[in-house]
Structures are given as structure tokens and as C-alpha cells.
Enzyme design. Structure first.
Site, PDB file in Angstrom:
ATOM      1  N   THR A 158      -6.040  -0.516  10.828  1.00  0.00           N
ATOM      2  CA  THR A 158      -7.040  -0.595  11.897  1.00  0.00           C
ATOM      3  C   THR A 158      -8.376  -1.080  11.322  1.00  0.00           C
ATOM      4  OG1 THR A 158      -7.708   1.709  11.599  1.00  0.00           O
ATOM      5  CG2 THR A 158      -5.942   1.276  13.180  1.00  0.00           C
ATOM      6  N   ALA A 180      -0.080  -2.792  16.013  1.00  0.00           N
ATOM      7  CA  ALA A 180      -0.480  -1.734  16.943  1.00  0.00           C
ATOM      8  C   ALA A 180      -1.399  -0.765  16.217  1.00  0.00           C
ATOM      9  CB  ALA A 180       0.742  -0.986  17.461  1.00  0.00           C
ATOM     10  N   MET A 203       1.197   3.575  16.298  1.00  0.00           N
ATOM     11  CA  MET A 203       2.627   3.256  16.418  1.00  0.00           C
ATOM     12  C   MET A 203       3.413   4.368  17.099  1.00  0.00           C
ATOM     13  SD  MET A 203       3.566   0.394  14.403  1.00  0.00           S
ATOM     14  CE  MET A 203       2.477  -0.798  13.624  1.00  0.00           C
ATOM     15  N   GLY A 217       0.838  -1.211   0.000  1.00  0.00           N
ATOM     16  CA  GLY A 217       0.000   0.000   0.000  1.00  0.00           C
ATOM     17  C   GLY A 217       0.865   1.250   0.000  1.00  0.00           C
ATOM     18  N   ARG A 270      -1.595   7.381   2.115  1.00  0.00           N
ATOM     19  CA  ARG A 270      -1.094   8.480   2.958  1.00  0.00           C
ATOM     20  C   ARG A 270       0.046   7.990   3.848  1.00  0.00           C
ATOM     21  NH1 ARG A 270      -6.736   9.991   2.795  1.00  0.00           N
ATOM     22  NH2 ARG A 270      -7.105   8.127   4.025  1.00  0.00           N
ATOM     23  N   LYS A 321     -11.103   9.296   7.293  1.00  0.00           N
ATOM     24  CA  LYS A 321     -11.000   8.058   8.097  1.00  0.00           C
ATOM     25  C   LYS A 321     -12.278   7.227   7.949  1.00  0.00           C
ATOM     26  CE  LYS A 321      -9.510   6.213  12.506  1.00  0.00           C
ATOM     27  NZ  LYS A 321      -8.628   5.238  11.825  1.00  0.00           N
ATOM     28  N   HIS A 373     -10.516  12.663  14.209  1.00  0.00           N
ATOM     29  CA  HIS A 373      -9.642  12.374  13.063  1.00  0.00           C
ATOM     30  C   HIS A 373     -10.149  13.117  11.823  1.00  0.00           C
ATOM     31  CE1 HIS A 373      -8.146   9.002  15.495  1.00  0.00           C
ATOM     32  NE2 HIS A 373      -7.089   9.018  14.700  1.00  0.00           N
ATOM     33  N   THR A 431      -7.060   3.401  17.863  1.00  0.00           N
ATOM     34  CA  THR A 431      -6.366   3.901  19.059  1.00  0.00           C
ATOM     35  C   THR A 431      -7.334   4.090  20.215  1.00  0.00           C
ATOM     36  OG1 THR A 431      -4.800   5.020  17.646  1.00  0.00           O
ATOM     37  CG2 THR A 431      -4.901   5.753  19.934  1.00  0.00           C
TER      38      THR A 431
HETATM   39  P1  NAD Z   1      -4.942   5.313   2.561  1.00  0.00           P
HETATM   40  O1  NAD Z   1      -6.277   4.957   2.009  1.00  0.00           O
HETATM   41  O2  NAD Z   1      -4.345   6.632   2.227  1.00  0.00           O
HETATM   42  O3  NAD Z   1      -3.859   4.196   2.134  1.00  0.00           O
HETATM   43  C1  NAD Z   1      -4.127   2.817   2.032  1.00  0.00           C
HETATM   44  C2  NAD Z   1      -3.381   2.327   0.793  1.00  0.00           C
HETATM   45  O4  NAD Z   1      -3.433   0.895   0.760  1.00  0.00           O
HETATM   46  C3  NAD Z   1      -4.003   2.842  -0.509  1.00  0.00           C
HETATM   47  O5  NAD Z   1      -3.005   3.400  -1.335  1.00  0.00           O
HETATM   48  C4  NAD Z   1      -4.600   1.584  -1.123  1.00  0.00           C
HETATM   49  O6  NAD Z   1      -4.588   1.592  -2.538  1.00  0.00           O
HETATM   50  C5  NAD Z   1      -3.656   0.528  -0.584  1.00  0.00           C
HETATM   51  N1  NAD Z   1      -4.197  -0.831  -0.651  1.00  0.00           N
HETATM   52  C6  NAD Z   1      -5.453  -1.262  -0.333  1.00  0.00           C
HETATM   53  N2  NAD Z   1      -5.560  -2.578  -0.582  1.00  0.00           N
HETATM   54  C7  NAD Z   1      -4.368  -2.978  -1.057  1.00  0.00           C
HETATM   55  C8  NAD Z   1      -3.861  -4.231  -1.489  1.00  0.00           C
HETATM   56  N3  NAD Z   1      -4.624  -5.340  -1.487  1.00  0.00           N
HETATM   57  N4  NAD Z   1      -2.574  -4.303  -1.910  1.00  0.00           N
HETATM   58  C9  NAD Z   1      -1.788  -3.196  -1.919  1.00  0.00           C
HETATM   59  N5  NAD Z   1      -2.224  -1.992  -1.531  1.00  0.00           N
HETATM   60  C10 NAD Z   1      -3.491  -1.883  -1.094  1.00  0.00           C
HETATM   61  O7  NAD Z   1      -5.071   5.135   4.139  1.00  0.00           O
HETATM   62  P2  NAD Z   1      -4.076   5.617   5.302  1.00  0.00           P
HETATM   63  O8  NAD Z   1      -4.553   6.899   5.877  1.00  0.00           O
HETATM   64  O9  NAD Z   1      -2.655   5.519   4.834  1.00  0.00           O
HETATM   65  O10 NAD Z   1      -4.372   4.497   6.392  1.00  0.00           O
HETATM   66  C11 NAD Z   1      -4.195   3.125   6.117  1.00  0.00           C
HETATM   67  C12 NAD Z   1      -4.506   2.318   7.378  1.00  0.00           C
HETATM   68  O11 NAD Z   1      -3.554   2.620   8.393  1.00  0.00           O
HETATM   69  C13 NAD Z   1      -5.889   2.619   7.984  1.00  0.00           C
HETATM   70  O12 NAD Z   1      -6.402   1.400   8.517  1.00  0.00           O
HETATM   71  C14 NAD Z   1      -5.556   3.591   9.117  1.00  0.00           C
HETATM   72  O13 NAD Z   1      -6.517   3.601  10.140  1.00  0.00           O
HETATM   73  C15 NAD Z   1      -4.248   3.009   9.583  1.00  0.00           C
HETATM   74  N6  NAD Z   1      -3.382   3.917  10.351  1.00  0.00           N
HETATM   75  C16 NAD Z   1      -2.724   3.382  11.418  1.00  0.00           C
HETATM   76  C17 NAD Z   1      -1.821   4.133  12.135  1.00  0.00           C
HETATM   77  C18 NAD Z   1      -1.013   3.479  13.228  1.00  0.00           C
HETATM   78  O14 NAD Z   1      -0.175   4.131  13.859  1.00  0.00           O
HETATM   79  N7  NAD Z   1      -1.200   2.183  13.458  1.00  0.00           N
HETATM   80  C19 NAD Z   1      -1.591   5.475  11.792  1.00  0.00           C
HETATM   81  C20 NAD Z   1      -2.289   6.016  10.686  1.00  0.00           C
HETATM   82  C21 NAD Z   1      -3.170   5.221   9.962  1.00  0.00           C
END
Ligand code: NAD
Length: 265
Positions: free
Chosen positions: A99, A121, A124, A7, A11, A158, A154, A165
Site C-alpha cells: 500500500t 488490492a 486481500m 520481501g 511480517r 504501519k 492499525h 483499505t
Molecule cells: P514489513 O516491513 O514487515 O515487510 C516488508 C518486507 O519487504 C521487509 O522484510 C523488507 O525488508 C522487504 N523489502 C523491502 N524492499 C525490498 C526489496 N527491494 N526487495 C525485497 N524485499 C524488500 O511490512 P508488512 O507489515 O509485511 O507490510 C508490507 C506491505 O504490505 C505494506 O505496504 C502494508 O501496508 C501492506 N499490507 C497489505 C495488506 C493487504 O491485504 N493488501 C495486508 C497487510 C499489509
């Protein structure tokens, strides 16, 4: 250490590529995107807004898992479940930030973790993981005379609520009281709800603008209130934590670990 990003055009994906490239001792092993995604075939560095790294984004994660020492996954619950199976097959360490993961998907991740180290997590950042430890301690000390409410905000993009979290903070508070969150959770209030049941852990979700992530845990009783707040102002804190987790995983046995393990909290 060769670290891959599934992915990688998302973002968080772009932020992760930049963070790995800037971390001494780490190289970007490669990255994936959804089949048909606009980034497929492009240079991963250019997709992330830095210099070209000479590696093209692919749509077959099996290639990446074979190549990388560790893979970082901030995608979607369905994709993460598939990535966990691939990590188990290739015995590649997997760092999961995704998440909104459901119980069946979580069981698949736990099964995969019997073959390879998986660090998972919902947040992170070092600060939030410290907050988790504080919330557990405060909840245990204060007991049920103090009502616990968790408020989060958020950005408007989202897709899951309450945030992973917020739920993690709820689990920490419940653990401090020696109960399971599912038995005391109140995620939505609407209409004539009646008075607040003792012991309930309530959630309130706000969505809007570009807020990276705000969380407050409120402990309220007659005559006083304690509020513990964390505010993230840049996604870089999550990327830094994920890369730290990947480096930590290098010499670990298979198992399901959390950021609290990584940080020694
Ligand atoms: P986003 O939609 O900007 O990015 C997700 C990416 O994954 C997209 O580019 C999408 O095309 C890609 N994707 C989806 N399915 C795929 C697959 N099968 N193969 C390859 N790529 C694939 O979302 P984001 O804001 O980057 O958030 C992504 C996830 O991370 C969400 O679940 C968010 O809640 C989580 N997140 C977690 C934390 C943390 O600290 N744990 C922090 C921020 C976001």
C-alpha cells in the site's frame, strides 16, 4: 503452481511463505529480501518459522521472476514498482498487496499489466472486499444527506496513512455517489475547520499496539447513523486472499485486476 514471495522476511512475507507451503497444489518457488538483509542466504522455510524448504532467500528478484509462475509482493512502493517491471519482462503473474503506492508508481504498474496479469488490492481479505461492495451500494442508496466518515486503526509499525483499505473504502463510497474521491476527500482535520462541507468523505486514523486492521464506515444524518465495520484479527486472512489470487491468475490474460474480480463480487 510455483509461487514466489518478494520481501519474504517481512511480517506478511513470512505469513505468505507459510500459507503457500500449506496450500495443496502450491510450492514455494523462492523468496527475496533487500540487498544486505539479514535473511539473505538463509533457508526460506526457517525464516518463516516452519520446516526447512531447501530454498535459500536471494537478493536478486530477476532470478525469482524467471523461476516462479506467480510472485506475491507485500514490500514497499519503490520495490513494487521495480517488481512490476520484472513481472512484465518475464510475463509472470504478480499479486500486489503493498500500500501507499503513488500516482507515478501506479502508472508503472498499469503499464506492466499490459504484458502480464497483475492483481492489486490494498486489502486481500474476503470480508473487506465484500465490505467494499456493500459501501458502494449503501453510499449510492443514501446519497449526500448522509455524511460519510471512515475510521481506521492499525498497529504502531504501519508507515502510511490513511490505510490503503480506508482509501479503498473511500473510493467505493465515492463511486457509489458518482464522484471521484480526490474531489471530496478530507484526510486531516486540525484547528478551526469550519462546518463540514456537504458531500465530503472524511478519514480518521488511529495507530497503536498490535491492531491488525479495523475499519468502520459511518453514514450519519439527522436522527440516525449506520456503521459498517470490519475487524481483522490475523494477517492470515490477507495471505489466504493473496494465494487465492495467485491461483486465480493462472489462466488469465494480461490486465490489472482487483480482489473483487478474483472473488467474483
Ligand atoms: P514489513 O516491513 O514487515 O515487510 C516488508 C518486507 O519487504 C521487509 O522484510 C523488507 O525488508 C522487504 N523489502 C523491502 N524492499 C525490498 C526489496 N527491494 N526487495 C525485497 N524485499 C524488500 O511490512 P508488512 O507489515 O509485511 O507490510 C508490507 C506491505 O504490505 C505494506 O505496504 C502494508 O501496508 C501492506 N499490507 C497489505 C495488506 C493487504 O491485504 N493488501 C495486508 C497487510 C499489509
Amino acid at each position: 503452481m510455483k509461487i514466489g514471495v518478494v520481501g519474504c522476511a517481512g511480517r506478511m512475507g513470512q505469513m505468505l511463505v507459510r500459507e503457500i507451503a500449506a496450500t495443496p497444489g502450491c510450492t514455494v518457488a523462492g523468496g527475496t529480501e533487500r540487498v544486505g538483509g539479514p535473511a539473505v542466504g538463509k533457508d526460506i522455510g526457517l525464516v518463516a518459522g516452519i520446516e526447512a524448504l531447501g530454498v535459500a532467500v536471494v537478493d536478486d528478484p530477476a532470478v525469482l521472476f524467471a523461476e516462479a509462475d506467480a510472485v506475491i509482493d507485500f514490500t514497499s512502493p519503490e520495490a513494487t514498482e521495480r517488481h512490476a517491471a520484472l513481472a512484465a519482462q518475464s510475463e509472470t503473474a504478480l499479486i500486489i498487496g503493498t500500500t501507499g503506492i503513488g500516482p507515478a508508481q501506479q502508472a508503472s504498474i498499469a503499464a506492466a499489466a499490459t504484458h502480464t496479469p497483475i492483481i492489486q488490492a490494498p486489502n486481500m481479505s474476503v470480508g473487506v472486499n465484500l465490505l467494499l461492495a456493500l459501501v458502494e451500494k449503501v453510499a449510492g442508496t443514501l446519497g449526500e444527506d448522509y455524511d460519510i466518515e471512515i475510521v481506521e486503526m492499525h498497529h504502531r509499525h504501519k508507515v502510511d496513512a490513511p490505510s490503503g483499505t480506508a482509501l479503498g473504502l473511500g473510493r467505493a463510497a465515492a463511486a457509489g455517489r458518482g464522484v471521484a474521491l480526490d474531489d471530496v476527500k478530507q484526510a486531516v482535520r486540525d484547528g478551526h475547520t469550519g462546518p463540514r462541507p456537504r458531500g465530503e468523505i472524511g478519514f480518521a486514523t488511529l495507530r497503536g499496539g498490535d491492531v491488525v486492521g479495523d475499519h468502520t464506515v459511518v453514514f450519519a444524518t439527522d436522527g440516525e447513523r449506520i456503521e459498517l465495520t470490519h475487524k481483522a484479527s490475523s494477517r492470515q486472512v490477507f495471505a489466504k486472499g493473496a494465494v487465492r489470487a495467485a491461483l486465480w491468475a493462472a489462466d488469465k490474460q494480461p490486465g490489472l485486476y482487483s480482489m473483487r474480480d478474483v472473488l467474483g463480487l
